[in-house]
Write a protein that holds these residues in place. Structure first.
Motif, PDB file in Angstrom:
ATOM      1  N   ILE A 101     -28.395  17.288  26.093  1.00  0.00           N
ATOM      2  CA  ILE A 101     -28.794  17.920  27.355  1.00  0.00           C
ATOM      3  C   ILE A 101     -30.212  17.458  27.673  1.00  0.00           C
ATOM      4  O   ILE A 101     -31.152  17.758  26.927  1.00  0.00           O
ATOM      5  CB  ILE A 101     -28.732  19.450  27.263  1.00  0.00           C
ATOM      6  CG1 ILE A 101     -27.352  19.909  26.780  1.00  0.00           C
ATOM      7  CG2 ILE A 101     -29.037  20.084  28.619  1.00  0.00           C
ATOM      8  CD1 ILE A 101     -27.239  21.401  26.573  1.00  0.00           C
ATOM      9  N   ARG A 102     -30.340  16.716  28.739  1.00  0.00           N
ATOM     10  CA  ARG A 102     -31.640  16.159  29.117  1.00  0.00           C
ATOM     11  C   ARG A 102     -32.507  17.220  29.796  1.00  0.00           C
ATOM     12  O   ARG A 102     -32.030  18.297  30.144  1.00  0.00           O
ATOM     13  CB  ARG A 102     -31.445  14.949  30.022  1.00  0.00           C
ATOM     14  CG  ARG A 102     -30.620  13.838  29.380  1.00  0.00           C
ATOM     15  CD  ARG A 102     -31.437  13.075  28.356  1.00  0.00           C
ATOM     16  NE  ARG A 102     -30.611  12.186  27.539  1.00  0.00           N
ATOM     17  CZ  ARG A 102     -30.229  10.962  27.910  1.00  0.00           C
ATOM     18  NH1 ARG A 102     -30.569  10.499  29.081  1.00  0.00           N
ATOM     19  NH2 ARG A 102     -29.496  10.212  27.094  1.00  0.00           N
ATOM     20  N   ASP A 103     -33.745  16.866  30.053  1.00  0.00           N
ATOM     21  CA  ASP A 103     -34.706  17.891  30.484  1.00  0.00           C
ATOM     22  C   ASP A 103     -34.383  18.512  31.840  1.00  0.00           C
ATOM     23  O   ASP A 103     -34.813  19.625  32.123  1.00  0.00           O
ATOM     24  CB  ASP A 103     -36.137  17.358  30.458  1.00  0.00           C
ATOM     25  CG  ASP A 103     -36.304  16.090  31.264  1.00  0.00           C
ATOM     26  OD1 ASP A 103     -35.302  15.640  31.842  1.00  0.00           O
ATOM     27  OD2 ASP A 103     -37.422  15.552  31.318  1.00  0.00           O
ATOM     28  N   ALA A 104     -33.652  17.802  32.679  1.00  0.00           N
ATOM     29  CA  ALA A 104     -33.264  18.402  33.964  1.00  0.00           C
ATOM     30  C   ALA A 104     -31.858  18.992  33.888  1.00  0.00           C
ATOM     31  O   ALA A 104     -31.351  19.510  34.883  1.00  0.00           O
ATOM     32  CB  ALA A 104     -33.323  17.364  35.076  1.00  0.00           C
ATOM     33  N   ILE A 134     -31.188  19.152  22.698  1.00  0.00           N
ATOM     34  CA  ILE A 134     -31.553  19.836  23.940  1.00  0.00           C
ATOM     35  C   ILE A 134     -33.019  19.552  24.215  1.00  0.00           C
ATOM     36  O   ILE A 134     -33.886  19.930  23.418  1.00  0.00           O
ATOM     37  CB  ILE A 134     -31.301  21.350  23.841  1.00  0.00           C
ATOM     38  CG1 ILE A 134     -29.823  21.619  23.517  1.00  0.00           C
ATOM     39  CG2 ILE A 134     -31.693  22.043  25.135  1.00  0.00           C
ATOM     40  CD1 ILE A 134     -29.481  23.070  23.310  1.00  0.00           C
ATOM     41  N   ALA A 135     -33.284  18.896  25.301  1.00  0.00           N
ATOM     42  CA  ALA A 135     -34.662  18.523  25.619  1.00  0.00           C
ATOM     43  C   ALA A 135     -35.443  19.718  26.141  1.00  0.00           C
ATOM     44  O   ALA A 135     -34.866  20.663  26.693  1.00  0.00           O
ATOM     45  CB  ALA A 135     -34.670  17.405  26.659  1.00  0.00           C
ATOM     46  N   ASP A 136     -36.734  19.649  25.973  1.00  0.00           N
ATOM     47  CA  ASP A 136     -37.593  20.681  26.555  1.00  0.00           C
ATOM     48  C   ASP A 136     -37.430  20.683  28.066  1.00  0.00           C
ATOM     49  O   ASP A 136     -37.417  19.623  28.693  1.00  0.00           O
ATOM     50  CB  ASP A 136     -39.052  20.403  26.204  1.00  0.00           C
ATOM     51  CG  ASP A 136     -39.390  20.908  24.820  1.00  0.00           C
ATOM     52  OD1 ASP A 136     -38.461  21.328  24.118  1.00  0.00           O
ATOM     53  OD2 ASP A 136     -40.562  20.863  24.451  1.00  0.00           O
TER      54      ASP A 136
END
Lengths: 182, 220
Positions: free
Chosen positions: A117-120, A134-136
Motif C-alpha cells: 500500500i503506497r503512501d497515497a 504499508i507506507a507512511d
C-alpha cells in the motif's frame, strides 16, 4: 476477456464510443479516457483499465493489470501483478500474486506474495499475504494476516468475506512455529 | 485528494517510489525523533512468541514498519483499529462525552480472540468513563494467557499531540508526534488502572524516565 488476440491487429485506436472495448490499443496512442487497453513492455503483457471505465461484476485475468477506473465485485489475477493506480477505485474482493495499491480499495485483498500500500493508497478491508508493506501516509483500516501460506488465490470462494475487519482469527494453514525471541 | 496530488511530475514519481520502499520496510523513523528503551515490551513479545500465529490488536494508527516487524517476528494477524482517530473525531466535534458509549461497542472482534493488545498512550486521552468502557472491551477480547502492553502518562498536562510509536527493535521504540485537539491528560494511579482492567493482572510495571508508566497486563 481482456487478452490480446493471437493475430496482430492494426495499432489504430478502437472506435471510441463504447465505454469498455476489448480491442487492443497502444498506450502511447490512447488519448481517450474510456478504455481498456493492453500494452506489452518487453515480453510482459499488462492490461490497463482507464480511469473512466466502470466495471461491475467479476474480473479475471491471466496477465498483469493496472486499474485506473472503478471496479465493483471481484478481481482475480492468478499469479500476476495487480496495480490499483492513483485514480483507481475498487470495491471488490481482490486476489492476485502481488497487489500494489495507490488508489482506493474497499474489500478484502489476498495475495500469494505481497501487498504493497503506497503512501497515497487507501484500503478498508482485510489483507492476507506473506508480506505486507504499508507506507507512511497510507490509510488502512482492517486486519492483516501474514501467516506463511495464509493467502491462497486458488481457493478464493471460501475466502470471500464482507469488507470489514474479521471478527475471529481463522488461520487457513498452520504456520511454522513462531521464532523465539533472543 | 489534495491539490498537490493532482499533478505528479516524473521526478516526484521517482522520489515517491524510493520513499515508499524505505517507508514500508522501516516505518521511516527519523533520526531526530526521540527513542524510548522499553523493558516491558520484550516480555510482551515473549508472551506472543510462544503462541501459534498470534492475533494482535493495535489501537493506534497503522505504522508500516510495525506491521513488518510483527509479521516477520510472529507470523500472525494484526487488527489495526485506530481508536485514536475516533477519539480525535469526537474531540473535534465536541462530542467527547459520547466516547464512553461509542467505545463500549467500537471493537467488534469476538470475545477471547486476541492474544496481544497494544495501547500506547490511548488512555491518556480518555476520561474515566470512556477509559473504563475501552478497558472492559479489551479485557473481554483477550484470550486467557494473552497480554496487553500499555503506556500511561503520569504527569497532568494538556496534551496537544498524539504519538506514533515505531518499533525499532524488541526493546527500542522511536516516537513521532502528530497534532491533536488539545485535551487535558487523564492521569491514572496504579490502583485506578488495576480497577479499570478488572479481570487482568499486572505482570510488570515500569516508570520510565519520561514519566510514562509502561505496564504489561496478563489475562489469567
Amino acid at each position: 476477456m481482456w487478452k490480446r488476440d493471437e493475430a496482430p491487429r492494426p495499432t489504430s485506436p478502437a472506435p471510441a464510443p463504447a465505454p469498455v472495448s476489448s480491442a487492443p490499443v497502444p498506450r502511447e496512442a490512447d488519448p481517450a479516457a474510456s478504455r481498456v487497453a493492453m500494452s506489452s513492455s518487453a515480453s510482459r503483457e499488462v492490461a490497463h483499465i482507464g480511469k473512466s471505465v466502470v466495471i461491475k461484476g467479476e474480473l479475471t485475468a491471466s496477465e498483469d493489470l493496472v486499474i485506473e477506473g472503478q471496479v465493483e465485485g471481484k478481481v482475480e489475477l492468478r499469479d500476476h501483478l495487480l496495480t490499483i493506480g492513483p485514480n483507481g477505485k475498487v470495491k471488490a474482493q481482490v486476489f492476485a500474486r502481488t497487489v500494489v495499491v495507490e488508489g482506493e480499495v474497499r474489500g478484502n485483498v489476498m495475495a500469494t506474495e505481497r501487498i504493497d500500500i503506497r503512501d497515497a493508497g487507501s484500503v478498508e478491508g482485510d489483507l492476507s499475504a506473506p508480506r505486507v508493506a504499508i507506507a507512511d501516509g497510507a490509510h488502512f483500516r482492517g486486519s492483516i494476516d501474514m501467516q506463511r501460506g495464509g493467502a491462497d488465490v486458488k481457493t478464493p470462494a471460501s475466502s470471500i468475506k464482507p469488507a470489514v475487519p474479521a471478527p475471529t482469527p481463522a488461520p487457513a494453514i498452520a504456520p511454522a512455529p513462531s521464532p523465539l525471541l533472543k | 485528494m489534495t491539490p498537490g496530488q493532482l499533478v505528479r511530475p516524473w521526478t516526484d514519481l521517482f522520489k515517491r517510489a524510493s520513499r515508499t520502499v524505505d517507508a514500508a520496510s522501516a516505518g521511516t523513523p527519523q533520526p531526530a525523533d526521540p527513542t524510548v528503551t522499553s523493558r516491558v515490551f520484550p516480555k510482551f513479545l515473549d508472551v506472543l512468541a510462544h503462541r501459534e500465529a498470534p492475533t494482535i490488536l493495535d489501537l493506534g494508527p497503522v505504522v508500516g514498519g510495525n506491521i513488518e516487524f510483527f509479521g516477520e517476528r510472529l507470523c500472525g494477524k494484526i487488527h489495526v483499529e485506530d481508536v485514536v482517530a475516533d477519539i480525535e473525531d469526537h474531540s473535534r466535534r465536541g462530542e467527547r462525552p459520547a466516547l464512553a458509549a461509542f467505545l463500549a461497542t467500537r471493537l467488534r472482534q469476538a470475545p477471547a480472540s486476541v492474544d496481544g493488545v497494544l495501547c500506547w498512550d490511548t488512555f491518556d486521552f480518555l476520561d474515566m468513563a470512556a477509559g473504563g468502557a475501552l478497558a472492559a472491551s479489551l479485557t473481554r477480547l483477550l484470550k486467557p494467557g494473552g497480554a496487553l502492553h500499555g503506556s500511561f502518562g503520569t504527569t497532568a498536562l494538556e496534551l496537544r499531540h498524539y504519538t506514533r510509536t515505531v518499533v525499532e527493535s524488541a526493546s527500542v521504540f522511536r516516537t513521532r508526534h502528530y497534532p491533536a485537539t488539545p485535551v487535558p491528560r487523564t492521569v491514572r494511579l496504579t490502583r485506578d488502572m488495576i480497577r479499570m482492567f478488572d479481570g487482568l493482572v499486572v505482570a510488570e510495571s515500569v516508570l520510565l524516565k519520561s514519566n510514562t508508566r509502561e505496564t504489561l497486563f496478563r489475562k489469567p
